[in-house]
Motif scaffolding. Sequence first.
Motif, PDB file in Angstrom:
ATOM      1  N   THR A  64       0.816  -1.223   0.000  1.00  0.00           N
ATOM      2  CA  THR A  64       0.000   0.000   0.000  1.00  0.00           C
ATOM      3  C   THR A  64       0.848   1.272   0.000  1.00  0.00           C
ATOM      4  OG1 THR A  64      -0.194  -0.100   2.405  1.00  0.00           O
ATOM      5  CG2 THR A  64      -1.969  -1.086   1.127  1.00  0.00           C
ATOM      6  N   GLY A  65       2.134   1.154   0.304  1.00  0.00           N
ATOM      7  CA  GLY A  65       3.016   2.318   0.367  1.00  0.00           C
ATOM      8  C   GLY A  65       3.559   2.479   1.764  1.00  0.00           C
ATOM      9  N   VAL A  66       4.820   2.833   1.856  1.00  0.00           N
ATOM     10  CA  VAL A  66       5.513   2.944   3.135  1.00  0.00           C
ATOM     11  C   VAL A  66       5.954   4.391   3.310  1.00  0.00           C
ATOM     12  CG1 VAL A  66       7.526   2.146   4.446  1.00  0.00           C
ATOM     13  CG2 VAL A  66       6.337   0.562   2.926  1.00  0.00           C
ATOM     14  N   VAL A  67       5.770   4.915   4.509  1.00  0.00           N
ATOM     15  CA  VAL A  67       6.204   6.275   4.801  1.00  0.00           C
ATOM     16  C   VAL A  67       7.698   6.274   5.077  1.00  0.00           C
ATOM     17  CG1 VAL A  67       5.956   8.269   6.325  1.00  0.00           C
ATOM     18  CG2 VAL A  67       3.949   6.911   5.722  1.00  0.00           C
ATOM     19  N   LEU A  68       8.442   7.015   4.249  1.00  0.00           N
ATOM     20  CA  LEU A  68       9.877   7.192   4.422  1.00  0.00           C
ATOM     21  C   LEU A  68      10.142   8.676   4.692  1.00  0.00           C
ATOM     22  CD1 LEU A  68      11.151   5.033   1.407  1.00  0.00           C
ATOM     23  CD2 LEU A  68      10.870   4.320   3.790  1.00  0.00           C
ATOM     24  N   LYS A  69      11.357   9.032   5.046  1.00  0.00           N
ATOM     25  CA  LYS A  69      11.685  10.437   5.330  1.00  0.00           C
ATOM     26  C   LYS A  69      11.426  11.342   4.129  1.00  0.00           C
ATOM     27  CE  LYS A  69      15.046   9.704   8.986  1.00  0.00           C
ATOM     28  NZ  LYS A  69      16.437   9.823   9.402  1.00  0.00           N
ATOM     29  N   ASP A  70      11.556  10.806   2.920  1.00  0.00           N
ATOM     30  CA  ASP A  70      11.333  11.616   1.723  1.00  0.00           C
ATOM     31  C   ASP A  70       9.934  11.414   1.132  1.00  0.00           C
ATOM     32  OD1 ASP A  70      11.916   9.023   0.943  1.00  0.00           O
ATOM     33  OD2 ASP A  70      13.271   9.588  -0.677  1.00  0.00           O
ATOM     34  N   GLY A  71       8.996  10.935   1.948  1.00  0.00           N
ATOM     35  CA  GLY A  71       7.604  10.789   1.517  1.00  0.00           C
ATOM     36  C   GLY A  71       7.174   9.341   1.431  1.00  0.00           C
ATOM     37  N   ILE A  72       5.902   9.166   1.123  1.00  0.00           N
ATOM     38  CA  ILE A  72       5.343   7.820   1.022  1.00  0.00           C
ATOM     39  C   ILE A  72       5.723   7.210  -0.324  1.00  0.00           C
ATOM     40  CG2 ILE A  72       3.107   8.573   0.134  1.00  0.00           C
ATOM     41  CD1 ILE A  72       1.884   6.320   1.964  1.00  0.00           C
ATOM     42  N   THR A  73       6.018   5.929  -0.309  1.00  0.00           N
ATOM     43  CA  THR A  73       6.371   5.242  -1.551  1.00  0.00           C
ATOM     44  C   THR A  73       5.108   4.886  -2.323  1.00  0.00           C
ATOM     45  OG1 THR A  73       6.315   3.026  -0.578  1.00  0.00           O
ATOM     46  CG2 THR A  73       8.417   4.213  -0.496  1.00  0.00           C
ATOM     47  N   ALA A  74       5.265   4.695  -3.606  1.00  0.00           N
ATOM     48  CA  ALA A  74       4.162   4.175  -4.418  1.00  0.00           C
ATOM     49  C   ALA A  74       3.908   2.734  -3.984  1.00  0.00           C
ATOM     50  CB  ALA A  74       4.525   4.229  -5.901  1.00  0.00           C
TER      51      ALA A  74
ATOM     52  N   ARG B  52      18.418   3.876  -2.272  1.00  0.00           N
ATOM     53  CA  ARG B  52      18.325   2.752  -1.322  1.00  0.00           C
ATOM     54  C   ARG B  52      16.887   2.459  -0.905  1.00  0.00           C
ATOM     55  NH1 ARG B  52      23.328   1.137   0.047  1.00  0.00           N
ATOM     56  NH2 ARG B  52      22.738   0.159   2.003  1.00  0.00           N
ATOM     57  N   GLN B  53      15.972   2.619  -1.841  1.00  0.00           N
ATOM     58  CA  GLN B  53      14.544   2.528  -1.551  1.00  0.00           C
ATOM     59  C   GLN B  53      14.114   1.191  -0.972  1.00  0.00           C
ATOM     60  OE1 GLN B  53      11.915   3.771  -4.699  1.00  0.00           O
ATOM     61  NE2 GLN B  53      10.133   2.878  -3.724  1.00  0.00           N
ATOM     62  N   VAL B  54      14.504   0.096  -1.577  1.00  0.00           N
ATOM     63  CA  VAL B  54      14.062  -1.214  -1.089  1.00  0.00           C
ATOM     64  C   VAL B  54      14.560  -1.447   0.334  1.00  0.00           C
ATOM     65  CG1 VAL B  54      14.272  -3.714  -1.418  1.00  0.00           C
ATOM     66  CG2 VAL B  54      13.803  -2.224  -3.386  1.00  0.00           C
ATOM     67  N   ARG B  55      15.800  -1.148   0.590  1.00  0.00           N
ATOM     68  CA  ARG B  55      16.353  -1.315   1.941  1.00  0.00           C
ATOM     69  C   ARG B  55      15.601  -0.452   2.951  1.00  0.00           C
ATOM     70  NH1 ARG B  55      21.127  -4.097   1.710  1.00  0.00           N
ATOM     71  NH2 ARG B  55      22.032  -4.254  -0.354  1.00  0.00           N
ATOM     72  N   ARG B  56      15.293   0.776   2.578  1.00  0.00           N
ATOM     73  CA  ARG B  56      14.574   1.665   3.491  1.00  0.00           C
ATOM     74  C   ARG B  56      13.139   1.198   3.708  1.00  0.00           C
ATOM     75  NH1 ARG B  56      14.398   7.392   2.094  1.00  0.00           N
ATOM     76  NH2 ARG B  56      14.359   6.810  -0.090  1.00  0.00           N
ATOM     77  N   MET B  57      12.519   0.654   2.670  1.00  0.00           N
ATOM     78  CA  MET B  57      11.143   0.158   2.797  1.00  0.00           C
ATOM     79  C   MET B  57      11.069  -1.030   3.744  1.00  0.00           C
ATOM     80  SD  MET B  57       9.797   0.425  -1.157  1.00  0.00           S
ATOM     81  CE  MET B  57       8.167  -0.263  -0.869  1.00  0.00           C
ATOM     82  N   THR B  58      11.952  -2.008   3.566  1.00  0.00           N
ATOM     83  CA  THR B  58      11.875  -3.185   4.431  1.00  0.00           C
ATOM     84  C   THR B  58      12.216  -2.826   5.876  1.00  0.00           C
ATOM     85  OG1 THR B  58      14.141  -3.952   3.972  1.00  0.00           O
ATOM     86  CG2 THR B  58      12.372  -4.791   2.530  1.00  0.00           C
TER      87      THR B  58
END
Length: 181
Positions: free
Chosen positions: A89-99, A139-145
Amino acid sequence: MVLFNKPYDVLCQFTDNSPTPRVTLADYIPVADVYAAGRLDRDSEGLLLLTNCGKTQHRIADPKHKMAKTYWVQVEGDISTAALQQLRTGVVLKDGITAPAEACRIEEPEIWPRTPPIRQRANIPVSWLSLTITEGRNRQVRRMTAAVGFPTLRLIRAQIGQWQLGSLAPGEYQTITLTNL
């Protein structure tokens, strides 16, 4: 176009100006005038596409084209259904929510051993997932997990758009002719 299985600890560039030289694409790919279409972190492995065509490079690498990239991700812990749903559904990261991503648990893929091996704790299980994203944040995948509570231990890109890693061993490449992109 060149399909390359980038080994762990290889830079996604042909030169390195650091005081202590590191392994680069030049150590593996003797093809002249090709450039990486996108990047893969030094500590990540798997499919990297290289091309001599600026339009093709832009089409593959620019996030506005939303070319899907699929990763096999080994995470620390027994990944939960709730964590997979968060990835979907999307993960909140420091640079915004992922698609939203495509995320599912998978059996350990038939892959090569990593050198050096990943760190693994005897009392903490690991699990594998397939994660497909259409963005290309750093490093999106690493940050998402990590954001869903399951740090990445090993990351292998298996597919970019229509191109797959297939049977390429680490350090091997294959040259193909594009007919239509």
